[in-house]
Design a protein around this motif. Structure first.
Motif, PDB file in Angstrom:
ATOM      1  N   SER A   1     133.837  45.735 -27.609  1.00  7.22           N
ATOM      2  CA  SER A   1     132.838  44.674 -27.725  1.00  7.22           C
ATOM      3  C   SER A   1     133.372  43.458 -26.971  1.00  7.22           C
ATOM      4  O   SER A   1     134.258  42.767 -27.458  1.00  7.22           O
ATOM      5  CB  SER A   1     132.595  44.340 -29.197  1.00  7.22           C
ATOM      6  OG  SER A   1     132.256  45.511 -29.927  1.00  7.22           O
ATOM      7  N   PRO A   2     132.878  43.197 -25.754  1.00  8.14           N
ATOM      8  CA  PRO A   2     133.559  42.272 -24.840  1.00  8.14           C
ATOM      9  C   PRO A   2     133.455  40.806 -25.235  1.00  8.14           C
ATOM     10  O   PRO A   2     132.459  40.362 -25.794  1.00  8.14           O
ATOM     11  CB  PRO A   2     132.847  42.529 -23.506  1.00  8.14           C
ATOM     12  CG  PRO A   2     131.492  43.032 -23.888  1.00  8.14           C
ATOM     13  CD  PRO A   2     131.702  43.828 -25.144  1.00  8.14           C
ATOM     14  N   LYS A   3     134.510  40.078 -24.906  1.00  7.89           N
ATOM     15  CA  LYS A   3     134.514  38.619 -25.029  1.00  7.89           C
ATOM     16  C   LYS A   3     134.065  37.969 -23.721  1.00  7.89           C
ATOM     17  O   LYS A   3     133.187  37.123 -23.708  1.00  7.89           O
ATOM     18  CB  LYS A   3     135.911  38.114 -25.405  1.00  7.89           C
ATOM     19  CG  LYS A   3     136.047  36.591 -25.351  1.00  7.89           C
ATOM     20  CD  LYS A   3     137.462  36.117 -25.630  1.00  7.89           C
ATOM     21  CE  LYS A   3     137.541  34.594 -25.442  1.00  7.89           C
ATOM     22  NZ  LYS A   3     138.902  34.075 -25.683  1.00  7.89           N
ATOM     23  N   PHE A   4     134.707  38.369 -22.611  1.00  9.97           N
ATOM     24  CA  PHE A   4     134.410  37.771 -21.313  1.00  9.97           C
ATOM     25  C   PHE A   4     133.335  38.561 -20.580  1.00  9.97           C
ATOM     26  O   PHE A   4     133.161  39.767 -20.802  1.00  9.97           O
ATOM     27  CB  PHE A   4     135.673  37.719 -20.448  1.00  9.97           C
ATOM     28  CG  PHE A   4     136.684  36.698 -20.889  1.00  9.97           C
ATOM     29  CD1 PHE A   4     136.474  35.354 -20.647  1.00  9.97           C
ATOM     30  CD2 PHE A   4     137.836  37.077 -21.552  1.00  9.97           C
ATOM     31  CE1 PHE A   4     137.406  34.405 -21.047  1.00  9.97           C
ATOM     32  CE2 PHE A   4     138.775  36.148 -21.959  1.00  9.97           C
ATOM     33  CZ  PHE A   4     138.558  34.796 -21.702  1.00  9.97           C
TER      34      PHE A   4
ATOM     35  N   PRO B   1     128.440  46.718 -24.946  1.00  9.22           N
ATOM     36  CA  PRO B   1     128.360  45.416 -24.268  1.00  9.22           C
ATOM     37  C   PRO B   1     127.419  44.424 -24.942  1.00  9.22           C
ATOM     38  O   PRO B   1     127.599  43.210 -24.801  1.00  9.22           O
ATOM     39  CB  PRO B   1     127.863  45.787 -22.868  1.00  9.22           C
ATOM     40  CG  PRO B   1     127.096  47.055 -23.067  1.00  9.22           C
ATOM     41  CD  PRO B   1     127.849  47.792 -24.133  1.00  9.22           C
ATOM     42  N   GLU B   2     126.417  44.911 -25.663  1.00  7.62           N
ATOM     43  CA  GLU B   2     125.477  44.012 -26.347  1.00  7.62           C
ATOM     44  C   GLU B   2     125.906  43.726 -27.783  1.00  7.62           C
ATOM     45  O   GLU B   2     125.170  43.099 -28.537  1.00  7.62           O
ATOM     46  CB  GLU B   2     124.076  44.631 -26.340  1.00  7.62           C
ATOM     47  CG  GLU B   2     123.528  44.930 -24.949  1.00  7.62           C
ATOM     48  CD  GLU B   2     123.380  43.676 -24.105  1.00  7.62           C
ATOM     49  OE1 GLU B   2     123.072  42.610 -24.686  1.00  7.62           O
ATOM     50  OE2 GLU B   2     123.582  43.760 -22.876  1.00  7.62           O
ATOM     51  N   LEU B   3     127.089  44.213 -28.162  1.00 12.54           N
ATOM     52  CA  LEU B   3     127.659  43.993 -29.487  1.00 12.54           C
ATOM     53  C   LEU B   3     126.748  44.507 -30.609  1.00 12.54           C
ATOM     54  O   LEU B   3     126.675  43.936 -31.695  1.00 12.54           O
ATOM     55  CB  LEU B   3     128.006  42.508 -29.704  1.00 12.54           C
ATOM     56  CG  LEU B   3     129.334  42.019 -29.101  1.00 12.54           C
ATOM     57  CD1 LEU B   3     129.315  42.062 -27.587  1.00 12.54           C
ATOM     58  CD2 LEU B   3     129.664  40.615 -29.575  1.00 12.54           C
TER      59      LEU B   3
ATOM     60  N   GLY C   1     128.617  28.663 -12.101  1.00 10.65           N
ATOM     61  CA  GLY C   1     128.314  28.163 -13.421  1.00 10.65           C
ATOM     62  C   GLY C   1     129.430  28.302 -14.425  1.00 10.65           C
ATOM     63  O   GLY C   1     130.409  29.007 -14.224  1.00 10.65           O
ATOM     64  N   ALA C   2     129.267  27.590 -15.527  1.00 11.48           N
ATOM     65  CA  ALA C   2     130.155  27.687 -16.679  1.00 11.48           C
ATOM     66  C   ALA C   2     129.449  28.513 -17.744  1.00 11.48           C
ATOM     67  O   ALA C   2     128.225  28.595 -17.784  1.00 11.48           O
ATOM     68  CB  ALA C   2     130.481  26.297 -17.210  1.00 11.48           C
ATOM     69  N   ALA C   3     130.214  29.139 -18.601  1.00 11.17           N
ATOM     70  CA  ALA C   3     129.639  30.000 -19.630  1.00 11.17           C
ATOM     71  C   ALA C   3     130.483  29.919 -20.883  1.00 11.17           C
ATOM     72  O   ALA C   3     131.597  29.391 -20.878  1.00 11.17           O
ATOM     73  CB  ALA C   3     129.558  31.448 -19.135  1.00 11.17           C
ATOM     74  N   GLN C   4     129.943  30.451 -21.952  1.00 12.26           N
ATOM     75  CA  GLN C   4     130.684  30.610 -23.196  1.00 12.26           C
ATOM     76  C   GLN C   4     130.542  32.053 -23.651  1.00 12.26           C
ATOM     77  O   GLN C   4     129.583  32.738 -23.311  1.00 12.26           O
ATOM     78  CB  GLN C   4     130.161  29.671 -24.285  1.00 12.26           C
ATOM     79  CG  GLN C   4     130.573  28.215 -24.088  1.00 12.26           C
ATOM     80  CD  GLN C   4     130.274  27.389 -25.321  1.00 12.26           C
ATOM     81  OE1 GLN C   4     129.275  27.590 -25.985  1.00 12.26           O
ATOM     82  NE2 GLN C   4     131.160  26.453 -25.634  1.00 12.26           N
ATOM     83  N   THR C   5     131.528  32.502 -24.400  1.00  8.80           N
ATOM     84  CA  THR C   5     131.459  33.848 -24.954  1.00  8.80           C
ATOM     85  C   THR C   5     130.172  34.003 -25.751  1.00  8.80           C
ATOM     86  O   THR C   5     129.869  33.183 -26.621  1.00  8.80           O
ATOM     87  CB  THR C   5     132.669  34.103 -25.863  1.00  8.80           C
ATOM     88  OG1 THR C   5     133.852  33.968 -25.082  1.00  8.80           O
ATOM     89  CG2 THR C   5     132.624  35.485 -26.469  1.00  8.80           C
ATOM     90  N   GLN C   6     129.415  35.050 -25.417  1.00  9.05           N
ATOM     91  CA  GLN C   6     128.134  35.267 -26.072  1.00  9.05           C
ATOM     92  C   GLN C   6     128.285  36.268 -27.205  1.00  9.05           C
ATOM     93  O   GLN C   6     128.527  37.445 -26.993  1.00  9.05           O
ATOM     94  CB  GLN C   6     127.101  35.766 -25.053  1.00  9.05           C
ATOM     95  CG  GLN C   6     126.795  34.757 -23.964  1.00  9.05           C
ATOM     96  CD  GLN C   6     126.279  33.435 -24.518  1.00  9.05           C
ATOM     97  OE1 GLN C   6     125.349  33.409 -25.320  1.00  9.05           O
ATOM     98  NE2 GLN C   6     126.888  32.328 -24.099  1.00  9.05           N
TER      99      GLN C   6
END
Length: 651
Positions: free
Chosen positions: A83-86, A112-114, A524-529
């Motif tokens: 279950s990915p973080k990045f 990947p979609e948790l 762009g910048a992102a956050q862990t989803q």
């Protein structure tokens, strides 16, 4: 123990009986193409290992589970749920490479979609869920260090289900992938030698490789190529995923009898290599993974207010000292010591090869991004080191996607820790420009360029980035690389120096020219989803449950042995109740004016060998248990008014 601590000595086994959820994701790996269902595992004891391949704690758990896989091969199935973080970790090609690199010998579900993450209420990496042969959840654990407790639980389930006739022995669903051929396999770090050759940490082959200047001709290999630990000759020595390499000054090498320090990462040791003979010796580390001890835990809490309270001396000879996943090493002329990126404890260590002194150089052991005095600073899986002409030490701090710098004083100790690029544990991206707005994605390597700027192996962005301290700006030197894990300024070529990059997932080293003009990239910048937990504004109760392992009791000799540290992003999300204090429950006041954010929660508990209710024996071994959670929340009036988390220590 204070009345508000929810720490107990209850069993690890769940007190409830709940059906395990289906395993849902994009694809399966290590099954020979078969798409598994939970029903296919009926009759077996199943451990679901929720992991992500950036996470050092998850890698520790993979190694903890290997003996269980071997011992119970006919009745236990481990399923890795990735279950990915990045963002990069959601790439199926990158995941397949990670499964191969870490020699994972069990099925892996790509999530990947948790979806499965949510179904099992996972909130942290790593999380372990045990499912019994009838398909019911038997245990739900967070963090690492659970191997012994899991073994006891498996034995308990075996006895129970053999008696019921519901345990089925036999082969599991794992199908081994074909072996990869080649001189290098997932190389990690590279070191330039004085004769124009290069020494490479050939991590996937568990050895070192010396390459000629053409980067392809193998001069010699050092290590048997088998995973393990053994000192000896180039042919008989054994490593376990070696990474960083550092060349000692000639005068130091003469005294200690070896030339190169090797970060033998999964062995939790430092090794010494004699270049003339190829002989390998162990110079630090006892092979037992380090956790902060109870004294350091208390000091870490005190250091939040008093940096001089931090415990620096590790108090043992180097061969008796536990280390934790040393990832990179650097000889620092300014401090006359080897500096170690101790990824497993989120700290920087220092080692004097001549005296054997080994101590903490910077970092409390708390995971995160916090600057300041060395005894107040936080790191997150630091993985790359380089020094500049002024003696400053630059750090690739991977889990915060950050570039940090240790500024040394005249005595060669850390005066302060600063952040050049990076915003926090869950902030990443691919953005050039002003450093305070720039973003990296899980960098692993760093080197200093002739003009004083810093090149960063921006691993998950597949790029080499450049930070210019003079202008405070970030640019891109190269991109479209396959997980570059190290970068080096190569002066061995004719003409101007070039960048030497370890392209890990292409199993090679490549030379790239230093461009006259760097690129400017803004993706762009992102956050862990991750799924947001609906919470109500106003009062919010945080409760963490902790079970002391069998044979241990809470270490309450100096007061409450439990601690919570709570903060938020953005800071204004918490109106009151944040900060560090004893106990494992806390009441927060959440700001109704903030729409959403992340609650950062760190729980700690200290216990010592001894029976509950009795005295702790003299010289008893004491243990620190810690888990970090970053929980995305969205404020809704009908949201939850409390959150319960599990911290369970097993030894």
């Amino acid at each position: 123990m204070s009345a508000d601590s929810t720490a107990t000595a209850e069993s690890v086994r769940a007190a409830y009986r709940v059906r395990a959820s289906d395993l849902v994701g994009r694809n399966w790996l290590n099954t020979g193409g078969k798409q598994l269902e939970l029903a296919d595992l009926r009759g077996k004891i199943t451990i679901l290992d929720f992991w992500t391949f950036c996470c050092i704690n998850c890698l520790h758990v993979l190694d903890e589970l290997r003996p269980l896989e071997e011992k119970y091969s006919d009745l236990l199935v481990i399923v890795g749920v990735h279950s990915p973080k990045f963002e990069h970790e959601a790439d199926p090609v990158a995941l397949a490479a990670a499964v191969e690199r870490y020699e994972i010998a069990h099925p892996v579900l790509d999530d990947p979609e948790l979806q499965t993450w949510q179904a099992y209420s996972a909130r942290a990496w790593p999380t372990l869920v045990v499912v019994d042969p009838e398909g019911y959840v038997a245990a739900h654990l967070s963090g690492e260090g659970h191997a012994a407790g899991l073994e006891s639980l498996v034995d308990e389930l075996v006895a129970e289900h053999e008696a019921k006739g519901t345990l089925h022995r036999g082969d599991g669903p794992y199908v081994a992938p074909p072996a990869r051929e080649g001189d290098l396999r997932f190389p990690g770090k590279v070191l330039a030698l004085a004769d124009g050759t290069f020494l490479v940490g050939d991590s996937g082959h568990h050895r070192l490789v010396q390459l000629a200047g053409d980067l392809s001709t193998v001069i010699r290999t050092i290590g048997s190529g088998e995973r393990g630990h053994a000192d000896g000759t180039a042919a008989t020595a054994a490593f376990n995923e070696p990474q960083g390499l550092a060349l000692l000054p000639a005068d130091v090498a003469t005294v200690v009898g070896y030339d190169v320090i090797v970060a033998d990462t999964v062995n939790h040791r430092l090794r010494g290599l004699d270049l003339a003979t190829g002989n390998v010796t162990t110079v630090a580390g006892n092979g037992v993974q380090r956790l902060l001890d109870a004294d350091q835990a208390r000091a870490a809490g005190d250091a939040a207010n008093d940096p001089d309270a931090w415990v620096w001396d590790l108090g043992a000879s180097p061969l008796e000292t536990s280390l934790s996943s040393p990832w990179d090493v650097l000889w620092s002329a300014a401090s006359s010591r080897v500096i170690i990126a101790m990824a497993g404890t989120h700290q920087i260590f220092a080692f004097d090869p001549v005296t054997g002194a080994l101590d903490v150089f910077a970092g409390t052991g708390l995971e995160g991004l916090q600057d300041g005095a060395p005894g107040q600073s936080w790191f997150a899986q630091s993985s790359g080191l380089a020094d500049d002409a002024d003696g400053n030490i630059w750090v690739a701090d991977s889990e915060t996607s950050a570039l940090r710098v240790l500024r040394l004083d005249e005595a060669g100790s850390v005066a302060t820790v600063d952040t050049a690029i990076g915003a926090g544990l869950f902030d990443f991206g691919f953005r050039d420009g002003e450093a305070d707005q720039a973003r990296l994605q899980h960098p692993l390597g760093v080197t200093v360029l002739p003009d004083g700027s810093v090149a960063v192996a921006d691993t998950y962005n597949g790029a080499v980035r450049r930070y210019d301290p003079a202008t405070g700006t970030v640019s891109t030197l190269a991109r479209d690389l396959s997980e570059p894990s190290d970068v080096l300024l190569d002066t061995s070529v004719d003409g101007d120096p070039v960048l030497l990059v370890v392209e890990t997932n292409q199993h090679r080293l490549v030379r790239l020219p230093l461009p006259q003009e760097a690129l400017t990239v803004d993706e762009g910048a992102a956050q862990t989803q991750r799924p947001q937990t609906p919470v109500a504004p106003g009062g919010h109760e945080i409760s963490v449950r902790f079970s002391a392992p069998k044979g241990q009791k809470l270490d309450d000799r100096w007061g409450d042995p439990t601690q919570l540290k709570i903060s938020s992003s953005p800071e204004e999300l918490i109106l009151s109740g944040g900060g560090t204090s004893t106990g494992l429950t806390r009441t927060l006041e959440l700001n109704p004016e903030v729409a959403d954010g992340v609650l950062h929660i760190t729980a700690r508990a200290a216990s010592c060998d001894g029976e509950p209710g009795g005295e702790i024996p003299d010289h008893a071994a004491c243990h620190l248990y810690q888990q970090d959670w970053g929980i995305p929340v969205v404020l809704e009036h009908d949201g939850d008014t409390g959150l319960t988390l599990d911290l369970r220590g097993l030894d």
